[in-house]
Write a protein that holds these residues in place. Sequence first.
Motif, PDB file in Angstrom:
ATOM      1  N   GLY A  24       2.233  -0.290  13.062  1.00 50.20           N
ATOM      2  CA  GLY A  24       3.568   0.270  12.957  1.00 50.20           C
ATOM      3  C   GLY A  24       4.080   0.381  11.528  1.00 50.20           C
ATOM      4  N   GLN A  25       3.292  -0.083  10.570  1.00 50.43           N
ATOM      5  CA  GLN A  25       3.693   0.015   9.167  1.00 50.43           C
ATOM      6  C   GLN A  25       2.905   1.113   8.461  1.00 50.43           C
ATOM      7  OE1 GLN A  25       4.138  -3.632   6.860  1.00 50.43           O
ATOM      8  NE2 GLN A  25       3.809  -4.815   8.733  1.00 50.43           N
ATOM      9  N   VAL A  26       3.482   1.669   7.415  1.00 53.51           N
ATOM     10  CA  VAL A  26       2.760   2.550   6.500  1.00 53.51           C
ATOM     11  C   VAL A  26       2.063   1.633   5.506  1.00 53.51           C
ATOM     12  CG1 VAL A  26       3.010   4.308   4.707  1.00 53.51           C
ATOM     13  CG2 VAL A  26       4.410   4.429   6.794  1.00 53.51           C
ATOM     14  N   LEU A  27       0.781   1.882   5.243  1.00 55.92           N
ATOM     15  CA  LEU A  27      -0.008   1.008   4.380  1.00 55.92           C
ATOM     16  C   LEU A  27      -0.619   1.774   3.220  1.00 55.92           C
ATOM     17  CD1 LEU A  27      -1.981  -0.890   7.171  1.00 55.92           C
ATOM     18  CD2 LEU A  27       0.094  -1.663   5.984  1.00 55.92           C
ATOM     19  N   LEU A  28      -0.712   1.112   2.096  1.00 53.27           N
ATOM     20  CA  LEU A  28      -1.474   1.617   0.962  1.00 53.27           C
ATOM     21  C   LEU A  28      -2.563   0.590   0.703  1.00 53.27           C
ATOM     22  CD1 LEU A  28      -1.677   3.892  -1.135  1.00 53.27           C
ATOM     23  CD2 LEU A  28      -0.289   2.471  -2.662  1.00 53.27           C
ATOM     24  N   ILE A  29      -3.802   0.968   0.977  1.00 49.66           N
ATOM     25  CA  ILE A  29      -4.943   0.065   0.852  1.00 49.66           C
ATOM     26  C   ILE A  29      -5.656   0.403  -0.451  1.00 49.66           C
ATOM     27  CG2 ILE A  29      -7.110  -0.677   1.899  1.00 49.66           C
ATOM     28  CD1 ILE A  29      -5.892   0.114   4.641  1.00 49.66           C
ATOM     29  N   VAL A  30      -5.838  -0.621  -1.299  1.00 50.46           N
ATOM     30  CA  VAL A  30      -6.324  -0.410  -2.666  1.00 50.46           C
ATOM     31  C   VAL A  30      -7.411  -1.428  -3.000  1.00 50.46           C
ATOM     32  CG1 VAL A  30      -5.615  -0.219  -5.085  1.00 50.46           C
ATOM     33  CG2 VAL A  30      -3.950   0.228  -3.278  1.00 50.46           C
ATOM     34  N   ASN A  31      -8.522  -0.949  -3.588  1.00 51.40           N
ATOM     35  CA  ASN A  31      -9.507  -1.893  -4.130  1.00 51.40           C
ATOM     36  C   ASN A  31      -9.099  -2.201  -5.566  1.00 51.40           C
ATOM     37  OD1 ASN A  31     -10.519   0.913  -4.610  1.00 51.40           O
ATOM     38  ND2 ASN A  31     -12.162  -0.113  -5.707  1.00 51.40           N
ATOM     39  N   THR A  32      -8.927  -3.488  -5.855  1.00 49.13           N
ATOM     40  CA  THR A  32      -8.319  -3.922  -7.103  1.00 49.13           C
ATOM     41  C   THR A  32      -9.299  -4.696  -7.984  1.00 49.13           C
ATOM     42  OG1 THR A  32      -7.539  -5.969  -6.079  1.00 49.13           O
ATOM     43  CG2 THR A  32      -6.035  -4.076  -6.014  1.00 49.13           C
ATOM     44  N   ALA A  33      -8.905  -4.893  -9.234  1.00 48.38           N
ATOM     45  CA  ALA A  33      -9.689  -5.698 -10.172  1.00 48.38           C
ATOM     46  C   ALA A  33      -8.756  -6.207 -11.261  1.00 48.38           C
ATOM     47  CB  ALA A  33     -10.815  -4.886 -10.780  1.00 48.38           C
ATOM     48  N   SER A  34      -9.033  -7.389 -11.760  1.00 43.73           N
ATOM     49  CA  SER A  34      -8.162  -8.054 -12.730  1.00 43.73           C
ATOM     50  C   SER A  34      -8.473  -7.721 -14.187  1.00 43.73           C
ATOM     51  CB  SER A  34      -8.253  -9.573 -12.560  1.00 43.73           C
ATOM     52  OG  SER A  34      -7.832  -9.936 -11.264  1.00 43.73           O
ATOM     53  N   ALA A  35      -9.633  -7.126 -14.461  1.00 48.53           N
ATOM     54  CA  ALA A  35     -10.026  -6.865 -15.850  1.00 48.53           C
ATOM     55  C   ALA A  35     -10.415  -5.401 -16.039  1.00 48.53           C
ATOM     56  CB  ALA A  35     -11.182  -7.783 -16.248  1.00 48.53           C
ATOM     57  N   CYS A  36      -9.603  -4.510 -15.520  1.00 48.07           N
ATOM     58  CA  CYS A  36      -9.889  -3.078 -15.500  1.00 48.07           C
ATOM     59  C   CYS A  36      -8.804  -2.356 -16.302  1.00 48.07           C
ATOM     60  CB  CYS A  36      -9.882  -2.612 -14.038  1.00 48.07           C
ATOM     61  SG  CYS A  36     -10.028  -0.843 -13.766  1.00 48.07           S
ATOM     62  N   GLY A  37      -9.137  -1.204 -16.830  1.00 41.98           N
ATOM     63  CA  GLY A  37      -8.131  -0.397 -17.509  1.00 41.98           C
ATOM     64  C   GLY A  37      -6.981  -0.008 -16.597  1.00 41.98           C
ATOM     65  N   PHE A  38      -7.232   0.017 -15.292  1.00 49.70           N
ATOM     66  CA  PHE A  38      -6.192   0.365 -14.315  1.00 49.70           C
ATOM     67  C   PHE A  38      -5.419  -0.855 -13.801  1.00 49.70           C
ATOM     68  CE2 PHE A  38      -9.323   3.882 -13.721  1.00 49.70           C
ATOM     69  CZ  PHE A  38      -8.516   4.911 -14.180  1.00 49.70           C
ATOM     70  N   THR A  39      -5.795  -2.058 -14.237  1.00 47.86           N
ATOM     71  CA  THR A  39      -5.151  -3.277 -13.748  1.00 47.86           C
ATOM     72  C   THR A  39      -3.625  -3.246 -13.863  1.00 47.86           C
ATOM     73  OG1 THR A  39      -7.146  -4.575 -14.141  1.00 47.86           O
ATOM     74  CG2 THR A  39      -5.078  -5.802 -13.978  1.00 47.86           C
ATOM     75  N   PRO A  40      -3.043  -2.639 -14.912  1.00 49.91           N
ATOM     76  CA  PRO A  40      -1.579  -2.575 -14.965  1.00 49.91           C
ATOM     77  C   PRO A  40      -0.945  -1.860 -13.760  1.00 49.91           C
ATOM     78  CG  PRO A  40      -2.483  -2.191 -17.142  1.00 49.91           C
ATOM     79  CD  PRO A  40      -3.651  -2.204 -16.178  1.00 49.91           C
ATOM     80  N   GLY A  56       9.220  -0.911   6.393  1.00 51.36           N
ATOM     81  CA  GLY A  56       7.976  -0.929   7.161  1.00 51.36           C
ATOM     82  C   GLY A  56       6.774  -0.453   6.377  1.00 51.36           C
ATOM     83  N   PHE A  57       6.627  -0.914   5.143  1.00 44.78           N
ATOM     84  CA  PHE A  57       5.524  -0.516   4.268  1.00 44.78           C
ATOM     85  C   PHE A  57       4.865  -1.765   3.702  1.00 44.78           C
ATOM     86  CE2 PHE A  57       4.124   0.137  -0.146  1.00 44.78           C
ATOM     87  CZ  PHE A  57       3.194   1.149   0.027  1.00 44.78           C
ATOM     88  N   ALA A  58       3.553  -1.687   3.471  1.00 45.45           N
ATOM     89  CA  ALA A  58       2.855  -2.786   2.799  1.00 45.45           C
ATOM     90  C   ALA A  58       1.691  -2.248   1.982  1.00 45.45           C
ATOM     91  CB  ALA A  58       2.336  -3.811   3.806  1.00 45.45           C
ATOM     92  N   VAL A  59       1.509  -2.838   0.824  1.00 39.68           N
ATOM     93  CA  VAL A  59       0.302  -2.643   0.021  1.00 39.68           C
ATOM     94  C   VAL A  59      -0.672  -3.728   0.463  1.00 39.68           C
ATOM     95  CG1 VAL A  59      -0.698  -2.736  -2.304  1.00 39.68           C
ATOM     96  CG2 VAL A  59       1.575  -1.725  -1.949  1.00 39.68           C
ATOM     97  N   LEU A  60      -1.935  -3.373   0.644  1.00 38.85           N
ATOM     98  CA  LEU A  60      -2.981  -4.352   0.944  1.00 38.85           C
ATOM     99  C   LEU A  60      -4.016  -4.257  -0.174  1.00 38.85           C
ATOM    100  CD1 LEU A  60      -3.567  -3.740   4.776  1.00 38.85           C
ATOM    101  CD2 LEU A  60      -1.892  -5.240   3.677  1.00 38.85           C
ATOM    102  N   GLY A  61      -4.190  -5.340  -0.929  1.00 39.31           N
ATOM    103  CA  GLY A  61      -5.114  -5.340  -2.057  1.00 39.31           C
ATOM    104  C   GLY A  61      -6.433  -6.001  -1.713  1.00 39.31           C
ATOM    105  N   PHE A  62      -7.514  -5.307  -2.058  1.00 39.97           N
ATOM    106  CA  PHE A  62      -8.867  -5.797  -1.791  1.00 39.97           C
ATOM    107  C   PHE A  62      -9.639  -5.903  -3.104  1.00 39.97           C
ATOM    108  CE2 PHE A  62      -7.557  -4.354   2.324  1.00 39.97           C
ATOM    109  CZ  PHE A  62      -8.205  -5.203   3.212  1.00 39.97           C
ATOM    110  N   PRO A  63      -9.661  -7.078  -3.729  1.00 34.97           N
ATOM    111  CA  PRO A  63     -10.419  -7.245  -4.962  1.00 34.97           C
ATOM    112  C   PRO A  63     -11.891  -6.887  -4.766  1.00 34.97           C
ATOM    113  CG  PRO A  63      -9.020  -9.147  -4.555  1.00 34.97           C
ATOM    114  CD  PRO A  63      -8.983  -8.300  -3.320  1.00 34.97           C
TER     115      PRO A  63
END
Length: 158
Positions: A24-40, A56-63
Amino acid sequence: MPSIYDFTATSLTGEAVPLKRYEGQVLLIVNTASACGFTPQYRGLEALQRAYAPKGFAVLGFPCNQFGAQEPGTADEIGAFCSSKYDVTFPLFAKIDVNGADAHPLYRFLKGEKTGLLGSAIKWNFTKFLVDRTGHVVSRHAPTTTPEALRKEIEALL
């Protein structure tokens, strides 16, 4: 028809999390990394979380450590980094593979639903999948797409 609610992922703290929890939520699923140029982008992802979670929104981060070994840390290190550097409050999951034979089943599903520039393969860290309230993948966005650029698309789904 399968949806993301058919999958379970392990949280950063080791808990098995059925994604049905986010039904029932809108989701933004993202593969993440802590030492990447995109980390900001963590900053922008957290801004989306804070702005839209009440609707009703959530970000889900997947390192993921598959791209330039840019997420080498342990679960505790990842959690501490995200919390101290970016004040992340959105759910983070255990480090996973997003490509190859050991790709997490959720990511095999996401890539099958929306291909990208390199076909189904994930190109780099911070690839984003937007999922509607029914659990279906609506769009896929390259790492260069900023979280802020997704606001109108997210608002349309809310």
